[in-house]
Design a protein around this motif. Structure first.
Motif, PDB file in Angstrom:
ATOM      1  N   ARG A 658       0.933  -1.288  -0.092  1.00 43.79           N
ATOM      2  CA  ARG A 658      -0.126   0.069  -0.129  1.00 43.79           C
ATOM      3  C   ARG A 658       0.926   1.200  -0.141  1.00 43.79           C
ATOM      4  NH1 ARG A 658      -4.047  -1.031  -2.059  1.00 43.79           N
ATOM      5  NH2 ARG A 658      -6.126  -1.282  -1.241  1.00 43.79           N
ATOM      6  N   ALA A 659       2.095   1.098   0.611  1.00 43.50           N
ATOM      7  CA  ALA A 659       2.928   2.271   0.488  1.00 43.50           C
ATOM      8  C   ALA A 659       3.893   2.557  -0.518  1.00 43.50           C
ATOM      9  CB  ALA A 659       4.033   1.950   1.727  1.00 43.50           C
ATOM     10  N   SER A 692      -7.193  12.548   5.618  1.00 47.23           N
ATOM     11  CA  SER A 692      -6.275  12.186   5.928  1.00 47.23           C
ATOM     12  C   SER A 692      -5.319  12.962   6.531  1.00 47.23           C
ATOM     13  CB  SER A 692      -5.429  11.472   4.826  1.00 47.23           C
ATOM     14  OG  SER A 692      -4.059  10.585   5.373  1.00 47.23           O
ATOM     15  N   TYR A 696      -4.009  13.306  10.564  1.00 49.11           N
ATOM     16  CA  TYR A 696      -2.563  13.276  10.814  1.00 49.11           C
ATOM     17  C   TYR A 696      -2.208  14.575  11.769  1.00 49.11           C
ATOM     18  CZ  TYR A 696       2.395  14.350  10.318  1.00 49.11           C
ATOM     19  OH  TYR A 696       3.863  14.684  10.457  1.00 49.11           O
ATOM     20  N   LEU A 719      -4.379   6.634   8.059  1.00 43.98           N
ATOM     21  CA  LEU A 719      -3.910   5.769   7.117  1.00 43.98           C
ATOM     22  C   LEU A 719      -5.201   4.923   6.506  1.00 43.98           C
ATOM     23  CD1 LEU A 719      -0.991   4.181   9.275  1.00 43.98           C
ATOM     24  CD2 LEU A 719      -0.814   5.429   7.497  1.00 43.98           C
ATOM     25  N   HIS A 722      -5.940   6.907   3.536  1.00 41.91           N
ATOM     26  CA  HIS A 722      -5.040   6.608   2.544  1.00 41.91           C
ATOM     27  C   HIS A 722      -5.221   5.487   1.679  1.00 41.91           C
ATOM     28  CE1 HIS A 722      -1.110   6.945   0.382  1.00 41.91           C
ATOM     29  NE2 HIS A 722      -1.048   5.435   0.594  1.00 41.91           N
ATOM     30  N   ASP A 723      -5.542   4.515   2.577  1.00 46.65           N
ATOM     31  CA  ASP A 723      -5.959   3.077   1.890  1.00 46.65           C
ATOM     32  C   ASP A 723      -7.035   3.330   0.972  1.00 46.65           C
ATOM     33  OD1 ASP A 723      -6.192   0.644   1.327  1.00 46.65           O
ATOM     34  OD2 ASP A 723      -6.735  -0.065   3.587  1.00 46.65           O
ATOM     35  N   TYR A 725      -7.866   6.058  -0.542  1.00 43.70           N
ATOM     36  CA  TYR A 725      -7.536   6.681  -1.579  1.00 43.70           C
ATOM     37  C   TYR A 725      -6.809   6.045  -2.554  1.00 43.70           C
ATOM     38  CZ  TYR A 725      -4.739  10.784  -3.947  1.00 43.70           C
ATOM     39  OH  TYR A 725      -4.340  11.658  -4.850  1.00 43.70           O
ATOM     40  N   CYS A 726      -5.967   4.929  -2.053  1.00 40.34           N
ATOM     41  CA  CYS A 726      -5.239   4.087  -2.915  1.00 40.34           C
ATOM     42  C   CYS A 726      -6.140   3.050  -3.939  1.00 40.34           C
ATOM     43  CB  CYS A 726      -4.178   3.036  -2.087  1.00 40.34           C
ATOM     44  SG  CYS A 726      -2.983   3.962  -1.468  1.00 40.34           S
ATOM     45  N   HIS A 740       2.219  10.403   2.840  1.00 34.93           N
ATOM     46  CA  HIS A 740       2.059   9.170   3.309  1.00 34.93           C
ATOM     47  C   HIS A 740       3.199   8.700   4.224  1.00 34.93           C
ATOM     48  CE1 HIS A 740       0.488   5.459   4.012  1.00 34.93           C
ATOM     49  NE2 HIS A 740       1.355   4.792   3.207  1.00 34.93           N
ATOM     50  N   SER A 741       4.277   9.001   3.584  1.00 32.64           N
ATOM     51  CA  SER A 741       5.445   8.794   4.422  1.00 32.64           C
ATOM     52  C   SER A 741       5.504   9.532   5.744  1.00 32.64           C
ATOM     53  CB  SER A 741       6.836   9.041   3.695  1.00 32.64           C
ATOM     54  OG  SER A 741       6.957  10.538   3.685  1.00 32.64           O
ATOM     55  N   CYS A 743       2.951  10.058   7.432  1.00 28.86           N
ATOM     56  CA  CYS A 743       1.958   9.617   8.436  1.00 28.86           C
ATOM     57  C   CYS A 743       2.477   8.220   8.974  1.00 28.86           C
ATOM     58  CB  CYS A 743       0.703   9.076   7.601  1.00 28.86           C
ATOM     59  SG  CYS A 743      -0.508  10.412   7.148  1.00 28.86           S
TER      60      CYS A 743
END
Length: 1241
Positions: A658-659, A692, A696, A719, A722-723, A725-726, A740-741, A743
């Motif tokens: 995911r990252a 997100s 944060y 997170l 972001h998931d 979002y992905c 994201h990094s 987070c």
């Protein structure tokens, strides 16, 4: 043909002397600022300032008009009649009404095109005809009906043709509610009036005249098959909506004119989910069942007209002719038999002012037959015969009407109706929006709602684009957007609503302090969110509606019920001519309230509130309904690293996947049914990302408050956003990956803090489990797109500190992989350094964790035999973590942290060495083993590397001192163990002594005795101990050495040297009496041994006297012991009660006084004291030379002291014995000060 004097050939007007006024019309191009011309009228005492700048013109450059020959019959149509003409524009082809329906939204078309001017710079936006109609109110008995809308400080005016709208309402139903209101309150017997035949006749000949004027040859060419053209263009063909002269509205054709303004209104790049990209033809984008006529700006020219202090954006279709020395004139047709009245004069004057035309050319006719031409300067129009009017009065009317409207049209988004009945002097203003809301029947439809909402949105969007330049407009933007959302139905306009909520969320800056965000402006001003008056509840008494009967002589259809519905009333149009009648409220500037909170959490909650509303709007617009259940509060499910290794590996794989920066292209609908690339898709991406960021910031704030359970809950939500979002996005932008990094890094920080604060786990679990309703709803929206399970491993609250440290390291590793991927590598060098620092830190933490485990295992072992495999595995884990951490810090050239990790590795090596210490069953320690030596030397290597990494103490004094201490300690421990547990089975005594000496001296080298610090007393104690141990070793060598006299002398000299240094250091410490006493006693023993090897009486006497001198120094030690015993006696009130305390491994006392040790030392002191005195007495008595008086006195003292020692009770209390020793030693001090006897050899 009669004409005015002067040269009129080819339509050239007469010379106008020195006046030279140039029109700002550049043939379709945008007028440059250098082309602005200011036309000032000076009429006696009346002076009017007027400036017109053509912002856009679709007409070609003005050309000369054709002078028609006298007797030309205008009833006959020219050959080019009604053909499309760029010179005439709509004024020619539509002057007869080919665009048959009135358009109530003409001002909105202009506002859309000149969005930069709306809200602040311009006071009024309207068709020029509406402006003229308003300014003629005091002079005219005709009705006035206009819709007024407010956007910021700008008013939009549009004609509201009640009669035509009522005709249309029977088909569309749009205006039914207004028709009922009108019939109920205004005119119950309403009936549409038909226009006269004369009206159509005048329209027809005007149209033909204009076409003749551009024909060139001036010949009348009849149109075939048209016996009665005047009637042929009557009501049947063109309907009942013939505009007045030059007022034709834009055509309804789908082709819109080219975009109208420099810097076109709206940047299409704003937001991923922008509502309109560069117009997108609003008639198609926003035509959702609503009437969208007139949303285009179809005026021939748009003019920014400044009339005195009023700034207006007006649309005009007036044809302008020109050429040669006279570049701009307007052309008019008049019946010679009818004089020009004041209304016509004002009409002509205002038209020329608005278009910056300095002159007009008048063509007179009689029954359609051309008679003559006459040229009139614009400034002379107010003085024409039969139409004289005061320009100053017109200016006052303009200012009063604007002040009246601005004072009363205060609510943004509301539709106001300015109405004056035909023949009436009373002007009334109604709030149609409020009236509509009060209607008992089903919710009314206001056709203005959508255009107003879109305009509010576009103005806000335009201001958002400039937010970084002018943040004081945040309050304005918020008001615009909130009012926009109020106007719209979420089911019908979800796109605008979602985008508006996203922009509202964007107003709250999450990455800076409120002071920075405010830009120095106070945003805490009061005022309601939709009102622009700074006195919302107070109105000018002159503007208050009255309940009295307003039935005047001009209207018999109005009743008192009407007054109560009006927002404001102008009782008589005559008031408008009174200077500054409404000046009291004209200068009101809008005050906007924008909530700026110092509290980050409150700001984030505002953001999440708007994001949630946006998500609901998007979700509601997606046809496919999700069957997913509502999100439940998260219940943490701890995963054990050892027990659930498969689950953990899967979690790590999912986390890193995911990252990752790349995802496959998505061509199929998402889980919720969204089509990739749709507005819903783009908007959800933006909203997910904004949510997100908000979570944060909340997590970061909670971390700063040490609320780690709450922080973990928020970062979990971040997170999960972001998931989702992905799951929706096909590719991830570098800014998304960078964030994201961050987070993941924060998540790692929180897990580390949780591991370090395990004692508060219950409180953290309570914080973690709590969840607001808003968070649940956001999570439910996320679940429509994703299961949100990818980051569970990273964000679950575990109960095992080791697992939490492990998760923390994996978060940092995932962040590192992100930042080193190709997409992000160039964008985040600073962030990469921070992540590497965190990686190094967590690896150090894990290394220390395992190292402490290893130390604990050693403590728990009862009998140390061999090293277990478990211990070795823990060492390997710890060592591996330290090595990786060192590489991380070396990568960012962090020498301080590198040295700390080297120091910790050195400590690990010492623990390994201690583990290899063999202990037998009877707990006795064996010889110093080779493994111990190996690991201690490895530890020394790491400490030396740490010193080299720091280079100098100045780089980081605290770390340098720490490493220095550890290095000295390691050398000292190595030397001590070598000395105490000498490996005689493997090495020779001499070799061991050399190694001990070398290690002791190196330890001494790193004892920093000069720098004042908390460790200075420890260094002094260690240095004293080292000197004492070296002295003891050389003492032992001296005693055991046989044969080599030179070596014996060397050992004696070194022993004496180190004893003296040890004594000095122990004396300076003041808190080591036992150590001082022991050193002095050993030194005395050393002297006694020396004396035993001497033969002459003189040498022996000298040695004994020196030994006694040394023994008297024990008085310092006894004084310290006496002091501590007295303190102890005071505390316990019992002289016999003592508190023996165990000494440390290096002989230091942990606290208080070790009385057992004191007793042992006294047991050595007494015999030694007695022996010295006895030997001295014997030697002095046996002396052959006659003793001096001084010697006799000394001898007497020695005998006296000796006798007292012999008689001393061995069972007496310790304090009493110490006091006795002090007394005896005090007696010896003055007696041993002689030069010949006081020195020791």
């Amino acid at each position: 043909m009669s004409s005015a004097p002067g040269n009129r050939e080819d339509g050239v007007p007469p010379d106008r002397g020195s006046e030279d006024v140039t029109l700002d019309d550049s043939g379709g191009d945008i007028a440059s600022t250098t082309g602005r011309q200011e036309l000032e009228m000076c009429l006696g005492n009346n002076e009017i300032k007027s400036r017109a700048v053509v912002k856009y013109s679709a007409a070609p450059p003005p050309t000369t008009y054709a002078l028609l020959q006298e007797k030309t019959d205008l009833k006959l149509p020219p050959a080019n009649w009604l053909r499309e003409s760029p010179q005439l524009g709509p004024a020619g082809s539509t002057v007869l009404g080919s665009s048959s329906k009135s358009k109530p939204f003409s001002s909105f078309g202009m506002a859309y095109d000149f969005i930069d001017s709306i809200g602040d710079d311009v006071d009024v936006v309207s068709d020029s005809e509406n402006i003229k109609k308003l300014l003629k109110i005091p002079y005219s008995k005709s009705h006035v009906s206009m819709a007024v809308h407010r956007v910021g400080r700008t008013l939009l005016l549009d004609e509201l043709d009640i009669q035509e709208l009522f005709m249309r309402s029977s088909q569309t139903g749009d205006w039914t509610w207004l028709k009922e209101f009108y019939q109920r309150l205004i005119d119950q017997k309403w009936q549409r009036k038909k226009k006269s035949k004369e009206h159509w006749y005048q329209k027809a000949i005007l149209s033909k005249f204009l076409y003749y004027s551009i024909n060139g040859d001036g010949a009348a060419e009849p149109v075939p098959d048209s016996d009665n053209p005047d009637e042929g263009c009557g009501a049947e063909e063109f309907g009942p909506s013939w505009p007045a002269t030059f007022t034709s509205t834009a055509s309804d054709s789908e082709e819109s004119a080219a975009h109208k303004e420099e810097g076109v209104p709206m940047d299409s790049k704003y937001a991923l989910g922008q509502v309109a990209s560069k117009e997108q033809n609003l008639t198609t984008l926003f035509n959702e069942g609503e009437n969208s006529q007139g949303l285009r700006n179809d005026f021939v020219r748009n003019i920014l007209w400044t009339f005195e202090d009023i700034h207006m954006l007006v649309g005009s279709n007036m044809p302008i002719f020109g050429g040669g020395r006279y570049p701009a004139v307007s052309l008019r047709l008049r019946d010679n038999n009818k004089p020009i009245n004041i209304l016509t004069g004002i009409d002509y004057w205002l038209d020329n002012l608005m278009c910056n035309v300095p002159e007009l050319v008048m063509c007179f006719h009689v029954n359609g037959i051309v008679q003559k031409y006459e040229m009139i300067k614009t400034e002379d129009i107010p003085d024409l015969e039969n139409s004289t009017f005061s320009t100053r009065v017109v200016k006052d009317i303009a200012q009063n009407i604007l002040s009246f409207l601005k004072s009363n049209c205060t609510k943004e988004g509301h539709t106001y109706w300015l109405f004056k009945a035909s023949g009436s002097d009373i002007v009334k203003l109604y709030d149609l929006t409020t009236l509509c809301e009060e209607a008992a029947e089903e919710k009314c439809q206001n056709p203005f709602t959508l255009p107003v909402a879109v305009l509010l949105y576009k103005v806000a969007s335009n201001m958002m684009l400039k937010k970084s330049q002018n943040r004081k407009h945040y309050g304005t933007i918020r008001t615009l957007l909130l009012n926009c959302v109020k106007l719209l139905d979420q089911d019908r306009h979800p796109q605008i609503i979602a985008s508006a909520h996203y922009m509202l969320a964007e107003l709250f800056q999450l990455d800076e302090s409120p002071e920075e965000g405010a830009g120095g402006e106070s945003l805490r001003a009061g005022g309601s969110e939709d009102s622009y008056s700074d006195e919302d509840d107070e109105e000018d008494p002159e503007d208050l509606p009255e309940d009295s009967d307003e039935n005047g002589s001009f209207s018999t259809t109005l009743d008192s019920q009407d007054d109560s519905k009006a927002v404001a009333i102008i009782k008589s149009v005559g008031e408008l001519s009174v200077p500054e009648k409404y000046k009291s409220t004209h200068q009101i500037r809008p005050i906007y309230a924008f909530p700026v909170s110092q509290d980050k959490e409150e700001r984030c909650r505002h953001v999440l509130s708007y994001v949630l509303k946006g998500l609901k709007a998007v979700d509601g617009s997606i046809k496919k309904e999700s069957d997913l259940p509502a999100a439940d509060p998260n219940t943490p499910i701890p995963l054990k690293y050892e027990d659930g290794s498969k689950a953990v590996e899967k979690g790590i794989a999912l986390l890193l996947d995911r990252a990752g920066p790349f995802q496959e292209d998505r061509k199929h609908p998402t889980r919720s049914g969204m089509i990739p690339g749709s507005w819903q898709h783009r908007m959800k991406l933006q909203l997910f990302f904004k949510a997100s960021k908000a979570y944060y910031v909340l997590s970061d704030a909670a971390t700063n408050l040490l609320k780690y359970g709450r922080a973990l809950r928020y970062i979990k939500l971040a997170l999960q956003c972001h998931d989702a979002y992905c799951s929706v996005s096909s590719t991830l932008h570098s800014r998304v990956l960078l964030f994201h990094s961050q987070c993941l890094s924060l998540c790692g920080d929180i897990q580390l803090m949780l591991a370090q604060n395990a004692s508060n786990r219950a409180a953290y679990l309570e914080e973690y489990s709590y969840q607001t309703k808003e968070d649940q709803e956001v999570l439910h929206s996320l679940h429509r797109e994703s299961s949100c399970q990818a980051f569970n491993m990273a964000s679950d609250l575990a109960t095992d500190p080791e697992y939490q440290l492990f998760v923390s390291s994996k978060c940092y590793e995932a962040a590192y992989e992100l930042l080193t991927s190709g997409v992000v590598k160039e964008h985040g060098p600073e962030q990469l350094a921070q992540v590497l620092k965190r990686l190094g830190n967590i690896r150090n933490e894990i290394g220390v964790f395992y190292m402490n485990q290893a130390a604990a295992m050693q403590t728990e072992k009862e009998v140390k035999t061999s090293v277990s495999i478990a211990e070795q595995e823990i060492w390997k884990k710890s060592f591996s973590c330290f090595e990786k951490g060192m590489k991380d810090f070396e990568a960012i050239e962090d020498s301080t942290n590198t040295s700390l990790l080297l120091c910790n590795t050195g400590r690990l090596m010492r623990i390994c060495a201690q583990a290899h210490c063999a202990t037998s069953a009877d707990l006795s320690r064996g010889e110093f083993s080779p493994e111990e030596s190996l690991y201690y030397n490895k530890a020394i290597d790491y400490y030396l590397r740490a010193m080299r990494s720091l280079a100098t103490r100045g780089n980081h004094p605290a770390v340098w001192d720490s490493v220095n201490w550890e290095l000295s300690t390691t050398y000292f421990t190595l030397a001590t163990l070598l000395q105490d547990y000498a490996p005689l089975s493997r090495k020779a005594q001499e070799q061991i002594e050399r190694e001990v000496t070398e290690a002791m001296l190196k330890s001494l080298k790193y004892c920093d005795l000069q720098t004042e610090s908390a460790r200075q007393p420890l260094y002094q104690y260690r240095a004293a101990t080292i000197h004492h141990r070296l002295a003891s070793m050389y003492h032992s060598c001296f005693r055991n050495q046989v044969g080599d006299e030179h070596l014996r002398k060397q050992h004696r000299s070194l022993a004496e040297l180190h004893y003296s240094k040890a004594v000095l250091l122990f004396l300076s410490l003041k808190d080591a009496p036992c150590e001082l006493l022991r050193t002095l006693l050993e030194r005395v023993a050393f002297a006694e041994f020396t004396m035993a090897g001497q033969s002459s009486s003189g040498a022996k006497l000298k040695t004994l006297t020196g030994a006694l001198d040394i023994l008297t120094d024990t008085r310092h030690a006894f004084l310290l012991i006496h002091k501590e015993l007295l303190e102890d006696h005071t505390e316990t009130d019992c002289p016999e009660l003592t508190r023996p305390l165990d000494s440390g491994a290096d002989g230091t006392t942990s606290s208080g006084l070790n009385t057992i040790e004191v007793m042992k030392l006294i047991g050595v002191f007494e015999p030694s004291f007695s022996f010295l005195l006895l030997q001295l007495v014997k030697l002095m008595t046996a002396m052959k030379r006659k003793p001096s008086n001084k010697d006799e006195e000394l001898l007497k003292t020695y005998k006296n002291v000796y006798s007292k020692i012999l008689r001393a009770e061995k069972t007496a209390p310790l304090l009493s014995r110490i006091e006795l020793f002090l007394d005896l030693l005090q007696q010896l001090i003055p007696k041993t000060g002689s030069g010949d006897l006081g020195a020791s050899s």
